[in-house]
Design an enzyme around this catalytic site. Structure first.
Site, PDB file in Angstrom:
ATOM      1  N   TYR A  48       0.024   0.963  -2.969  1.00 10.98           N
ATOM      2  CA  TYR A  48      -0.744   0.314  -2.164  1.00 10.98           C
ATOM      3  C   TYR A  48      -1.103  -0.926  -1.509  1.00 10.98           C
ATOM      4  CZ  TYR A  48      -3.817  -1.024  -6.330  1.00 10.98           C
ATOM      5  OH  TYR A  48      -4.874  -1.545  -7.412  1.00 10.98           O
ATOM      6  N   GLU A  49      -1.484  -1.747  -0.594  1.00 15.24           N
ATOM      7  CA  GLU A  49      -1.078  -2.805   0.129  1.00 15.24           C
ATOM      8  C   GLU A  49      -0.146  -3.235   1.170  1.00 15.24           C
ATOM      9  OE1 GLU A  49      -3.846  -4.714   0.836  1.00 15.24           O
ATOM     10  OE2 GLU A  49      -5.133  -3.820  -0.736  1.00 15.24           O
TER      11      GLU A  49
END
Lengths: 592, 592
Positions: free
Chosen positions: A434-435
């Protein structure tokens, strides 16, 4: 059940012996005396050890549940969240104006590590709020800040980031969520967002969603994207909570880990939203949030490794199995503890030397942010911008690998959920994704950050490492074990960069094919540099007759391990990079 | 839901173009004509694709349950098991005398891969039976074989291996399970065993446990251990099933993965057992089972990577995200497929080049076993004994890493259980642990196998690689891309061995501290050698005007990727090894 102890001593070493916080001249750092930071870290540690850590496996086992549109968090989360609120932990490094304490970011980082290590899934409710606050601080109007921030800083309301849609994650230009302008200046938001961490829950009065959507007239791709505040409950001008907005949870995803955090499908059905920042320039505001979030995720990488390591170490000391090849070390027992075996040592030293190196890198990075924010230091800003993808990508890749090694120390017991070692690995796994998945971090590093400002930050990095080596060459204790390997690794990094520059224009795939290896090569050099800094600080402390000689000797030995056993990875990464694009791209897509 | 397609073409290439099965002169290999092996593999593939693969996620989601002492397998497992039985798959490479088909082990291996890739947890019920059969074949009396084997070969009864106890896994000398001799020649077995895969279930009439226990008079440590057959239900002289034996399931463990397989705590409360093999020499008989099991686990490593890779590849082709840096490749769509991006390619090529290399290594290893069994070839036996820990340890470490890379290709979707990519990683993780954790494999390699027969097998390995390089030096197509990197990697391996020999006596920790790196270094050299063999076979096929030029060109390009991008790891492993024991052992246990 796994235990967790906050590594306060190591954090104090970094803040005071390595970063020498009070001497930096950064506004707000003068008050970071040893006793003061110790008090904060001890307090955070107490909360983490006694409240958050015991809830970690509860969150994993129970997960979150959606009932009649309401998300319920695992048993005990609500009470723990109250304690975070009551302690004012969320506002630690946020402006006093909105209820924060305005302490440096480096302190927020240290406390963040303690909370993440003890319970990553739980801490995300707060972590995402923190990111949303920063986006509002950066892009919001004064009215918006006054309306939304105080309640978010106090955690009465929490925040989320809404980027991903079913058909697009990385490629945000493809998003379909629409924003229709209304007569009163607000927008109606319609669309579906997925993978929304902390998307909804029962621990706060309101959830403030920051949502990327396309308003009319913005054109194609990412250019047409704007950022909106979409509250779960409407808020009137006095700040009172009103009717439910047209945003709802479609479902909670079943994931590999971080079960204690509700990862939601969010449906926006003409929900009222408020533009934040400039129209059609939402990506810029979103990146403010993303950049801090990326550092936070890089922190998760080593923070999970830290928690896993502590338990692997306990197990290696307690479990009796086999005999040391050099002769029984526990002759009274029927076997020696695992820790006598060199291969167990190897795994523990891998973990320890990574975690301590990554902690130094992260704290040092946080201090660069403080330099940027509080001193307006442009060079520091350039440097942290360059290194953010390294902190995120490298630390989460290796952090995950270290949780797997910690699990391995347990043998068969590591595979049993009851022991908790599986959870560390399953939770840490998300941080690579994620990110911005780590491949995207590598792309950002090689395709954007290296060339930023005409390559100035990259040059500044090399200059910094070079100067350090030069200044300390006379120090025999540092030279062979630290400076020489650092020099060699740094040369590998420069050779890789040179190769990219030569190939750059004529064969962009050559740089991209080596991007992930470059990110790792860079990460090793950074950790090597950190270890050299720490070794210097520890030898100085020893020379000054430190009362805690064992700590500093251990520090130096751990650093020597990193330099001797981990840093040689740079040669492998360089060899891969120099093989160029051809081996990677040789196959037609159909030929796979 | 993930898909699976049996890689029959690649298997045929290995059997016929690389191993040239029918020309080997190994008894039983003459009948392995292309059509014959194709028919077997196609049939196995059909079963795997249509029956086993669809049950893989069912097994993961439902798991096994224990109710009133009975273990129930997931929905559909029982029916699928009937199909395995009806097809006679378990007996494929077992003696005709007991109902098998006596085909070579290499064929059993190929079929095993297909079954493991499609459903690892399910296949373990059969796999452990196979191991138990081999132990009885090796150590049992004629009466014992006649009594137990036919029903086990047919899978009417399944088998298990009972080694681990709560306080000991690797260090079997510590086991406490007792065997008390009875007047009728049988024994009463009492104790608790844990982590017993396929320990109980509802798919067969009986479960035949092979149990390590201590009978009186055997002395301390592993010397006092004997091996016993302990059936779940007693069996009379006519082979009829009688009363329940005093063995029961204490619980089913909650694990990170392989949920479809019941990992049981087994309680023996004076259960009737029959000595198999010599009294107090149970370890020897157990190692027969262990050695085959280790090869089987090494196979699991790459078989899970294969299944994960197939899905990652599909996803990379289907998912539209971003644009190729060299210009749109899907100009009609709003984005290009993931597979255009170099870093996605890197991950796919990592997986593809590992899986195909490991398959070659495993098939080649299986052919060595056939050489040993069917030709009495002692050199082949020495070689496979040396390489078994490499196949197990290296292939499961990298196999797991590849399932993680496959998951990474999916981005956020890889973390969602529904997609199935998490399961491949969670299932593959156990292979690094069971049948001797990989650290134990490395210890076995460095501490035992390298020095076995005065180092003859290790020398034979180097000789074989050297001769191959020499024989083919004139082949320009092979020289630069294959032979030169293989030579360099092989030199690294020899340098590491030399270092161990020099350090050996005076500093045994030096070899042990480098053991895991040595295992990986060795594994890379083996895969490099396999790729050189395959490249040679493919260039010959191309030169002979093969009708499937694309297959062979792809094979060569995939091999070049391995040599250019994966083999450079040997330098890193060597550097770590040469740093010796000091960095690893420098810390006192208390100082961690």
């Amino acid at each position: 059940m796994p235990r967790y102890t906050a590594p306060v001593k190591d954090m104090q070493f970094l803040l005071h012996d390595v970063l020498k916080a009070t001497e930096t001249g950064i506004p707000g750092y003068a008050e970071l005396e040893r006793d003061f930071t110790a008090a904060i870290l001890d307090e955070a540690g107490k909360l983490a050890e006694s409240v958050l850590a015991p809830l970690n496996s509860v969150g994993d086992t129970e997960g979150c549940r959606l009932e009649n549109g309401i998300v319920y968090t695992p048993t005990g989360f609500k009470e723990a969240f109250e304690q975070i609120k009551d302690g004012g932990w969320n506002g630690l490094d946020l402006p006093e104006e909105y209820g924060g304490q305005n302490l440096p970011y480096v302190i927020g980082t240290a406390v963040g590590e303690v909370f993440v290590s003890s319970n990553m899934a739980f801490n995300m409710y707060q972590g995402l709020t923190h990111g949303a606050i920063n986006a509002i601080l950066a892009a919001g109007t004064e009215e918006q800040k006054a309306k939304w921030l105080p309640k978010m800083v106090s955690l009465d309301w929490t925040g989320t980031m809404n980027l991903t849609e079913p058909h697009c994650g990385t490629d945000l230009g493809l998003i379909r969520t629409k924003a229709e302008p209304q007569d009163d200046g607000s927008y109606k938001i319609t669309g579906q967002k997925i993978f929304i961490s902390a998307g909804d829950h029962d621990m706060s009065e309101n959830v403030i969603h920051l949502v990327l959507a396309k308003a009319p007239g913005g054109g194609e791709g990412t250019k047409g994207i704007s950022l909106f505040i979409v509250p779960k409950f409407m808020v009137d001008d006095e700040g009172k909570i009103g009717a439910r907005n047209a945003v709802s949870v479609g479902k909670i995803e079943e994931k590999m880990g971080i079960h204690g955090n509700a990862t939601c499908v969010m449906n926006y059905d003409g929900a009222t939203g408020y533009l934040i920042g400039e129209l059609h320039k939402g990506m810029k505001a979103m990146f403010v949030m993303m950049n801090e979030a990326r550092l936070g995720v890089g922190l998760q990488g080593y923070a999970q490794a830290e928690a896993a390591y502590q338990n692997a170490l306990d197990y290696a000391r307690d479990r009796l199995q086999g005999r040391a090849v050099t002769g029984a070390e526990n002759p009274g027992g029927n076997a020696d503890p695992l820790i006598v075996h060199p291969d167990i040592r190897r795994m523990l030293m891998d973990q320890k030397s990574f975690v301590e190196g990554a902690r130094a890198f992260t704290f040092w990075g946080a201090h660069l942010i403080d330099r940027g924010h509080r001193l307006g230091d442009k060079e520091a800003e350039g440097l942290i911008s360059l290194l953010t993808p390294v902190i995120k990508g490298f630390q989460t890749d290796i952090g995950f690998a270290m949780t797997v090694e910690a699990q391995q120390v347990y043998g068969g017991h590591g595979y049993i959920e009851e022991q908790g070692m599986s959870q560390f690995a399953r939770d840490a796994r998300i941080a690579m994704i994620y990110e911005g998945a780590n491949g995207v971090q590598a792309l950002d590093l090689v395709g954007r950050k290296l060339a930023a400002e005409g390559g100035k930050p990259a040059m500044a990095f090399f200059e910094m490492v070079k100067s350090f080596i030069k200044e300390n060459e006379g120090n025999e204790a540092l030279k062979a074990p630290f400076l020489e390997p650092l020099k060699a690794a740094s040369k590998d990094l420069q050779a890789a960069m040179m190769f990219f520059m030569q190939q750059g224009m004529k064969n962009p795939n050559a740089a991209l094919a080596g991007s992930s290896d470059f990110m790792h090569l860079f990460g090793h050099v950074c950790l090597g540099y950190m270890w050299a800094l720490m070794a210097k600080a520890s030898s100085e402390a020893l020379a000054a007759g430190s009362a805690d000689a064992t700590f500093h000797e251990t520090k130096i030995k751990t650093g020597r391990y990193y330099m001797a056993r981990r840093l040689p990875a740079t040669g492998m990464h360089l060899a891969r990079i120099l093989s160029g694009a051809e081996p990677v791209m040789a196959l037609e897509a159909e030929a796979f």
